[in-house]
Design a protein around this motif. Structure first.
Motif, PDB file in Angstrom:
ATOM      1  N   ASP A   9      -0.763   8.735   6.785  1.00 19.49           N
ATOM      2  CA  ASP A   9      -1.449   8.154   7.836  1.00 19.49           C
ATOM      3  C   ASP A   9      -1.154   8.742   9.292  1.00 19.49           C
ATOM      4  O   ASP A   9      -1.857   8.711  10.207  1.00 19.49           O
ATOM      5  N   PHE A  10       0.222   9.332   9.047  1.00 21.20           N
ATOM      6  CA  PHE A  10       0.601   9.804  10.444  1.00 21.20           C
ATOM      7  C   PHE A  10       0.155  11.051  10.855  1.00 21.20           C
ATOM      8  O   PHE A  10       0.389  11.835  11.932  1.00 21.20           O
TER       9      PHE A  10
ATOM     10  N   GLN B  12       0.878  -1.359   0.022  1.00 25.08           N
ATOM     11  CA  GLN B  12      -0.102   0.019   0.063  1.00 25.08           C
ATOM     12  C   GLN B  12       0.667   1.350  -0.131  1.00 25.08           C
ATOM     13  O   GLN B  12       0.154   2.161  -0.333  1.00 25.08           O
ATOM     14  N   LYS B  13       2.407   1.415   0.290  1.00 25.96           N
ATOM     15  CA  LYS B  13       2.994   2.368   0.028  1.00 25.96           C
ATOM     16  C   LYS B  13       3.966   2.404  -0.896  1.00 25.96           C
ATOM     17  O   LYS B  13       4.783   3.098  -1.088  1.00 25.96           O
TER      18      LYS B  13
END
Length: 139
Positions: free
Chosen positions: A100-101, A63-64
């Motif tokens: 996401d972070f 996914q990255k």
């Protein structure tokens, strides 16, 4: 308080220096040398903070993948003196990798004394929440 090993403390310093050099590179009209130095310090700091195996595992997650490819291409463009285009490609990669972070970072910043007051202000909070993707659960 978070307990960090000596290596992780150096990693935090390298990462912070990398971010500062990256910002200075942008402020000096996309100076390729400062941007490249910022990228190198950031990656070294990341490796020191989470370790080489976890860094490779993070960047190679399915996914990255798109974020990793854009991040690496952006660094290559900056190193080959195409800093303006490389900056935007790399920023897209950073959003893909670390997007996401952002919600976690915003929640942490809201717990700080003065910054938290600004970020929690009713005029600012919806804008910051939309950018960071913070979801508020109904109480």
């Amino acid at each position: 308080m978070i307990w960090l090993s000596e290596l992780q403390k150096f990693g935090v310093a390298f990462t912070a220096a990398g971010v500062l050099f990256f910002i200075f590179g942008v402020l000096t009209f996309f100076d390729a040398a400062l941007l490249a130095l910022g990228n190198i310090l950031f990656v070294i700091g990341l490796i020191l903070i989470i370790g080489p195996q976890k860094t490779v595992a993070f960047f190679t997650r399915p996914q990255k993948r798109r974020g990793t490819i854009c991040f690496v291409i952006g660094i290559m463009l900056i190193l080959s003196k195409r800093s303006f285009i490389g900056f935007f490609v790399e920023c897209f990669g950073i959003l893909g990798l670390f997007g996401d972070f952002f919600a976690v970072v915003v929640q942490f910043l809201r717990s700080l004394p003065y910054i938290g007051d600004v970020l929690s202000h009713p005029a600012v909070a919806p804008f910051i929440d939309r950018i960071a993707g913070v979801n508020h659960l109904p109480v």
